[in-house]
Enzyme design. Structure first.
Site, PDB file in Angstrom:
ATOM      1  N   SER A  89       0.832  -1.203   0.000  1.00 43.35           N
ATOM      2  CA  SER A  89       0.000   0.000   0.000  1.00 43.35           C
ATOM      3  C   SER A  89       0.868   1.256   0.000  1.00 43.35           C
ATOM      4  O   SER A  89       0.579   2.225  -0.712  1.00 43.35           O
ATOM      5  CB  SER A  89      -0.952  -0.002   1.194  1.00 43.35           C
ATOM      6  N   ASN A 140       2.325   1.681  -3.613  1.00 45.40           N
ATOM      7  CA  ASN A 140       1.472   1.625  -4.797  1.00 45.40           C
ATOM      8  C   ASN A 140       0.123   2.322  -4.677  1.00 45.40           C
ATOM      9  O   ASN A 140      -0.479   2.667  -5.690  1.00 45.40           O
ATOM     10  CB  ASN A 140       1.228   0.166  -5.189  1.00 45.40           C
ATOM     11  N   TYR A 141      -0.370   2.528  -3.458  1.00 36.91           N
ATOM     12  CA  TYR A 141      -1.726   3.064  -3.305  1.00 36.91           C
ATOM     13  C   TYR A 141      -1.806   4.370  -2.514  1.00 36.91           C
ATOM     14  O   TYR A 141      -2.835   5.024  -2.527  1.00 36.91           O
ATOM     15  CB  TYR A 141      -2.626   2.019  -2.630  1.00 36.91           C
ATOM     16  N   LEU A 142      -0.735   4.727  -1.824  1.00 41.09           N
ATOM     17  CA  LEU A 142      -0.770   5.926  -0.985  1.00 41.09           C
ATOM     18  C   LEU A 142      -0.036   7.070  -1.666  1.00 41.09           C
ATOM     19  O   LEU A 142       1.151   6.950  -1.990  1.00 41.09           O
ATOM     20  CB  LEU A 142      -0.125   5.632   0.373  1.00 41.09           C
TER      21      LEU A 142
END
Length: 587
Positions: free
Chosen positions: A541, A544-546
């Site tokens: 996370s 890649n997502y934050l």
């Protein structure tokens, strides 16, 4: 294909190596790829291949049914893959052993096949001991030997680790071809233990400019193909044999194109923030639609938004892993409970998601969602699709209509980043120490990892590392107890004498107590953090997502060194965010 970005003159330049006539500025400082990818010139040396297999020394034996047996080179190489993993729990799993044995037999001669008929009679222990000794020998290498290896790695990096793209000398992310071995997979992957075959030049497609100096394949070999496709950013590609997926050699995450793609990804998620209320209002209205396909699409979108579920791609023919996403959920994957644990309208999910990682969750939903799910389940068998009027193509087309560039992954990125930002606001206290603030950060990140179902198996060394940490805590508590006694004695001495020397001694002892208290608190924070992270993978996370600008802004606001959040490689990847983000940045 590019435009001058005159408004951003931010931060420091890159520390990447340069050569005459080649710029090393970051992408935001001079030019941007307006379409996100197209380049005009690309030159590189191609990948570095794994050396040919070297047979084991004669003294290292493989035994079958208690008797030594000389294996052919192909069979011996595959046997070494299993031998190296002998201490790992993978080699105890039936599916791993079954897949390994099946693929191993394909590498055997007809004579070997006739003899080796039972994996249980195979003894790889001598091989295993040999590789352990090799590993230990590498640890004991002299300084000169280590320096020689370092120099060779630096030579390879200098020759193969950089490319020239549009006047920029760019670092390549992974210029070495992955070695052959046994596939492990994540979770209970049905293909674990299968042989990952050696990649050869004949398997590799090279991508470069027509007018560049093309990479040369190793002597006596040739490339599968040489392409000149400036609409993609990979330098080389090949298809791996386990799942038939395409592997790529790409630019380093700190490269101009990678940096801009990252920035665009998070900017798209920020655009979703501006219209997410409208989208949520729309799918709530669609729960009441007269058309079943629209109701199903709306409920699926609700799950993607609320639970950060992946959309779930259609399965390719021949795939054996029974993994699903939101659109491919079956009746057997959910259970409905009108009431559970004092909560109403509870849905229980239980299915294998990406990489065969189990997704299990019990969540209360809105009444109309629950009623719709009851409707979707009517007259269906366990193996039937929950959303039988929906697939990922239909969903993606609808998402594009809602917002340009919107995908299910954008929802994951948006919800992950918003969750981190909200959690950091709630958990961070201005009076906390740096270790306490880092614990708050990891707890915020952990909330995101749980949302995105980023699980991991507890590390093999977890218990031992926790024991070692507890030993340090115990020692530090003993030190603190002794220091407090010394402080108490110093205070008593000063009370009796009232001289400057005893006063200074009290101050020294007080500072010693404070220092040890801080050290103890830091160790205790580490123990808490490790325990809470035991089965949660925070890295996925975070990388890649934050939106990294949230983390950077938090560090700047609360005085936390950025290197405590991102290591050197990660700081290179997010250099653009480190320069851009101010302490008042809002996602």
């Amino acid at each position: 294909t590019c435009a001058i970005l005159a408004t951003l003159t931010l931060g420091v330049g890159s520390s990447r190596p340069t050569r005459a006539g080649v710029s090393n500025s970051f992408w935001w400082q001079e030019e941007r790829y307006t379409d996100g990818s197209k380049w005009r010139f690309l030159e590189h040396k191609g990948p570095v291949f794994v050396p040919a297999y070297e047979p084991l020394p004669e003294k290292v034996k493989f035994y079958y049914n208690g008797k030594p047996m000389k294996l052919s080179a192909p069979a011996e190489e595959v046997a070494t893959f299993f031998a190296k993993m002998l201490d790992h729990e993978y080699t105890t799993k039936d599916i791993f052993r079954k897949n390994f044995y099946k693929d191993w037999r394909k590498e055997m001669t007809s004579e070997e096949k006739s003899i080796i008929t039972d994996l249980k009679k195979c003894d790889f222990s001598e091989m295993n001991e040999y590789f352990k000794a090799q590993s230990e020998a590498r640890k004991q290498m002299s300084k000169e030997e280590k320096q020689k290896i370092k120099e060779e790695n630096e030579r390879l990096l200098s020759e193969y680790g950089f490319c020239i793209m549009d006047n920029h000398r760019e670092r390549i992310g992974n210029f070495r071809i992955e070695p052959p071995g046994l596939f492990r997979g994540r979770g209970d992957h049905p293909k674990m233990g299968m042989l990952k075959r050696r990649i050869r030049p004949e398997d590799v497609i090279i991508n470069c400019s027509k007018d560049s100096k093309h990479p040369k394949p190793p002597p006596g070999t040739k490339w599968k193909e040489v392409r000149h496709d400036n609409k993609v950013t990979w330098l080389a590609s090949w298809t791996e044999n386990i799942q038939g997926s395409i592997k790529y050699i790409m630019l380093n995450p700190s490269s101009r194109i990678k940096g801009e793609k990252d920035w665009q990804k998070y900017e798209t998620a920020r655009r979703l923030k501006k219209c997410v209320d409208r989208i949520r209002t729309q799918y709530r209205e669609d729960w009441k639609s007269k058309e079943m396909r629209i109701r199903q699409r709306a409920v699926a979108l609700y799950f993607i938004d609320k639970l950060a579920l992946r959309a779930g791609n259609e399965k390719e023919e021949g795939e054996t892993a029974d993994t699903v996403g939101c659109c491919s959920l079956r009746v057997e994957h959910i259970k409905l409970f009108p009431k559970m644990d004092e909560q109403e309208y509870v849905v229980e999910f239980d299915f294998l998601g990406k990489d065969s990682i189990r997704y299990y969750n019990k969540i209360p939903v809105e009444k109309r969602v629950f009623k719709n799910l009851q409707l979707f389940l009517e007259n269906k068998q366990p193996e039937d699709d929950l959303f039988d009027r929906l697939n990922t193509s239909i969903l993606n087309k609808h998402l594009q209509e809602l917002m340009d560039g919107l995908t299910a992954k954008v929802f994951r990125t948006y919800n992950a980043s918003i969750t981190l930002q909200q959690q950091l606001k709630e958990l961070t206290c201005c009076d906390d120490s740096i270790p306490a603030k880092l614990l708050s950060y990891n707890r915020a990140n952990r909330a995101v990892a749980i949302l995105c179902n980023h699980q991991r198996a507890p590390p093999k060394t977890f218990e031992k590392s926790m024991q070692n940490l507890q030993t340090k805590i115990d020692e530090k508590q003993n030190q603190l107890s002794a220091a407090r006694k010394q402080l108490k004695a110093a205070k008593a001495n000063h009370k009796a004498s009232h001289d400057d020397k005893s006063k200074k001694a009290v101050e020294v002892k007080r500072k010693a107590v404070q220092r040890i208290e801080e050290q103890l608190m830091k160790l205790q924070m580490q123990a808490t953090d490790r325990e809470e992270n035991k089965q949660i993978a925070l890295g996925t996370s975070k990388l890649n997502y934050l939106d990294p600008r949230i983390s950077v802004a938090w560090c700047k606001k609360w005085g936390v060194p950025i290197e405590k959040i991102y290591n050197k490689t990660q700081r290179e990847k997010f250099a653009w965010a480190i320069d851009m983000a101010e302490k008042d940045y809002e996602f």
